[in-house]
Design a protein around this motif. Sequence first.
Motif, PDB file in Angstrom:
ATOM      1  N   CYS A 109       0.851  -1.181   0.000  1.00 54.96           N
ATOM      2  CA  CYS A 109       0.000   0.000   0.000  1.00 54.96           C
ATOM      3  C   CYS A 109       0.894   1.240   0.000  1.00 54.96           C
ATOM      4  CB  CYS A 109      -0.910   0.001   1.231  1.00 54.96           C
ATOM      5  SG  CYS A 109      -1.920   1.490   1.388  1.00 54.96           S
ATOM      6  N   GLU A 110       0.629   2.175  -0.897  1.00 53.03           N
ATOM      7  CA  GLU A 110       1.454   3.381  -0.982  1.00 53.03           C
ATOM      8  C   GLU A 110       1.160   4.376   0.142  1.00 53.03           C
ATOM      9  OE1 GLU A 110       2.543   3.693  -5.672  1.00 53.03           O
ATOM     10  OE2 GLU A 110       0.593   4.499  -5.072  1.00 53.03           O
ATOM     11  N   GLN A 111       0.118   4.125   0.904  1.00 51.93           N
ATOM     12  CA  GLN A 111      -0.228   5.004   2.015  1.00 51.93           C
ATOM     13  C   GLN A 111       0.353   4.489   3.336  1.00 51.93           C
ATOM     14  OE1 GLN A 111      -2.063   7.775   1.427  1.00 51.93           O
ATOM     15  NE2 GLN A 111      -2.120   8.479   3.515  1.00 51.93           N
TER      16      GLN A 111
ATOM     17  N   CYS B 132      -4.433  -0.102   0.099  1.00 46.86           N
ATOM     18  CA  CYS B 132      -5.152  -1.217   0.710  1.00 46.86           C
ATOM     19  C   CYS B 132      -6.598  -0.778   0.920  1.00 46.86           C
ATOM     20  CB  CYS B 132      -4.509  -1.608   2.048  1.00 46.86           C
ATOM     21  SG  CYS B 132      -4.643  -0.355   3.341  1.00 46.86           S
ATOM     22  N   GLN B 133      -7.449  -1.733   1.285  1.00 45.05           N
ATOM     23  CA  GLN B 133      -8.865  -1.412   1.416  1.00 45.05           C
ATOM     24  C   GLN B 133      -9.122  -0.350   2.483  1.00 45.05           C
ATOM     25  OE1 GLN B 133      -7.433  -4.415   2.005  1.00 45.05           O
ATOM     26  NE2 GLN B 133      -8.625  -5.698   3.377  1.00 45.05           N
ATOM     27  N   ARG B 134      -8.338  -0.343   3.554  1.00 45.09           N
ATOM     28  CA  ARG B 134      -8.536   0.657   4.612  1.00 45.09           C
ATOM     29  C   ARG B 134      -8.207   2.057   4.117  1.00 45.09           C
ATOM     30  NH1 ARG B 134      -5.572   3.541   8.167  1.00 45.09           N
ATOM     31  NH2 ARG B 134      -6.604   4.085  10.118  1.00 45.09           N
ATOM     32  N   CYS B 135      -7.046   2.225   3.505  1.00 40.45           N
ATOM     33  CA  CYS B 135      -6.639   3.540   3.020  1.00 40.45           C
ATOM     34  C   CYS B 135      -7.560   4.031   1.907  1.00 40.45           C
ATOM     35  CB  CYS B 135      -5.187   3.493   2.541  1.00 40.45           C
ATOM     36  SG  CYS B 135      -4.018   3.185   3.889  1.00 40.45           S
ATOM     37  N   HIS B 136      -8.005   3.110   1.058  1.00 42.21           N
ATOM     38  CA  HIS B 136      -8.887   3.465  -0.047  1.00 42.21           C
ATOM     39  C   HIS B 136     -10.225   3.989   0.480  1.00 42.21           C
ATOM     40  CE1 HIS B 136     -10.168   2.190  -4.397  1.00 42.21           C
ATOM     41  NE2 HIS B 136     -10.580   3.408  -4.096  1.00 42.21           N
ATOM     42  N   ILE B 137     -10.810   3.300   1.439  1.00 35.99           N
ATOM     43  CA  ILE B 137     -12.112   3.723   1.960  1.00 35.99           C
ATOM     44  C   ILE B 137     -11.986   5.018   2.755  1.00 35.99           C
ATOM     45  CG2 ILE B 137     -12.262   2.486   4.159  1.00 35.99           C
ATOM     46  CD1 ILE B 137     -15.023   2.601   1.545  1.00 35.99           C
ATOM     47  N   LEU B 138     -10.862   5.216   3.456  1.00 35.64           N
ATOM     48  CA  LEU B 138     -10.652   6.483   4.166  1.00 35.64           C
ATOM     49  C   LEU B 138     -10.531   7.645   3.181  1.00 35.64           C
ATOM     50  CD1 LEU B 138      -8.195   5.450   7.018  1.00 35.64           C
ATOM     51  CD2 LEU B 138     -10.600   6.110   7.244  1.00 35.64           C
TER      52      LEU B 138
END
Length: 145
Positions: free
Chosen positions: A31-33, A107-113
């Motif tokens: 994840c780039e974040q 990742c799914q967490r960073c994307h949804i945030l």
Amino acid sequence: MPIKPEHRFFYPIDWPQLSEQIRFRRAKGLCEQCGRPHGRIVLHLGDGRWWDAEAGRWRDGRGRQLRTQPSAVEIAAVICTTKVFLATAHRNHDTSVNADTNLAAWCQRCHILHDGPEHRRRRHVTLHRRKALGDLFQGPYGALG
């Protein structure tokens, strides 16, 4: 994240290849974040802190090493596991802009945030559109209740 069939025409025909290029060649499967690795199950505390098994340390939601490690009691109380999936996201939410600078492997967490404010904006517009249609065809919205 899977693309809904009704939104498929917003993406270029080579989107799968473009997405793979961003996620696995440019980002190297991380994840780039926050740095979470694609396809792995990670331990996390539900607030962004996660265990980086390769480095053997806890990281925060931005991928930085924690200065203060969580206590054993805190870890035992809230530890969760999640399988990480990387997705290619549009930084500006415009699917027609597919320049490298506008695409990110998250990742799914960073994307949804990242998408949260846009999702709230769209929800607001949808609710107002429904109310307007109801007022137009069924009378004032407040009169129904």
